[in-house]
Design an enzyme around this catalytic site. Structure first.
Site, PDB file in Angstrom:
ATOM      1  N   ASP A  50       0.897  -1.161   0.000  1.00  0.00           N
ATOM      2  CA  ASP A  50       0.000   0.000   0.000  1.00  0.00           C
ATOM      3  C   ASP A  50       0.932   1.207   0.000  1.00  0.00           C
ATOM      4  OD1 ASP A  50      -2.204   1.674   0.149  1.00  0.00           O
ATOM      5  OD2 ASP A  50      -2.323   1.559   2.329  1.00  0.00           O
ATOM      6  N   GLU A  90      -1.275  -1.322  -5.002  1.00  0.00           N
ATOM      7  CA  GLU A  90      -2.556  -0.677  -5.259  1.00  0.00           C
ATOM      8  C   GLU A  90      -2.401   0.329  -6.388  1.00  0.00           C
ATOM      9  OE1 GLU A  90      -5.757   0.397  -2.159  1.00  0.00           O
ATOM     10  OE2 GLU A  90      -4.554   2.204  -2.404  1.00  0.00           O
ATOM     11  N   ASP A 107      -2.495   1.043   6.864  1.00  0.00           N
ATOM     12  CA  ASP A 107      -1.745   0.787   5.630  1.00  0.00           C
ATOM     13  C   ASP A 107      -1.205  -0.649   5.588  1.00  0.00           C
ATOM     14  OD1 ASP A 107      -1.195   3.924   4.750  1.00  0.00           O
ATOM     15  OD2 ASP A 107      -1.148   3.586   6.906  1.00  0.00           O
TER      16      ASP A 107
END
Length: 167
Positions: free
Chosen positions: A7, A67, A140
């Site tokens: 992330d 991501e 995260d």
């Protein structure tokens, strides 16, 4: 198969290594790369890159999943996240590690079964899938593990499709 989920972020980049053993998902290591606020951007980017290289060299994943970025209202933040994401992808590319990208909707769909799931639902499913005693913090880290889980599930399907289609 060992998957690294990322992330991306410049202040906090969550990471999570997950092994897929048969139908089981086993957490290997997870945490966050953190940089100090008010540090020059080039220093923060170098710290993210160096930390990513160290993690890749130590845990040797077979694949990395990150991501996909989407622009929100804060363009300055989006650019900084994009720079951090870029150096993490560079670190993987330098080591010949394939990189897959997933949208937040795809990750939620893979982990919860519903593309508009709330963050808390995703976190609870990560905890359940990986048999963790608590939801990983900061958020995260849980997001990175969700991305790794998404790829662990998706990679099997993608490999089967590619095998059938001869790609």
């Amino acid at each position: 198969m060992r998957v690294l989920g990322i992330d991306p972020g410049i202040a906090i980049a969550g990471f999570g290594f997950v092994d897929k053993v048969g139908n089981k998902l086993v957490p290997v290591q997870y945490g966050a790369i953190q940089t100090e606020a008010h540090t020059p951007p080039e220093t923060r980017i170098l710290q993210v890159y160096d930390s990513a290289c160290a993690l890749l060299d130590k845990y040797k994943p077979d694949a990395m999943a990150v991501e996909k970025l989407f622009f929100n209202r804060n363009v300055t933040t989006a650019f900084a996240v994009g720079q951090a994401r870029g150096v993490i992808i560079l670190a993987a590319a330098q080591r010949g590690i394939p990189v897959a990208e997933y949208t937040p909707l795809q990750v939620k769909q893979a982990v919860v079964g519903y593309g508009k799931a709330e963050k808390r639902q995703v976190q609870e499913m990560v905890k359940m899938f990986l048999k963790l005693s608590a939801v990983p913090k900061p958020d995260d880290v849980a997001d990175a593990l969700a991305i790794a889980i998404c790829h662990a599930h998706s990679a099997v399907l993608v490999n089967k499709i590619n095998g059938v289609l001869g790609k």
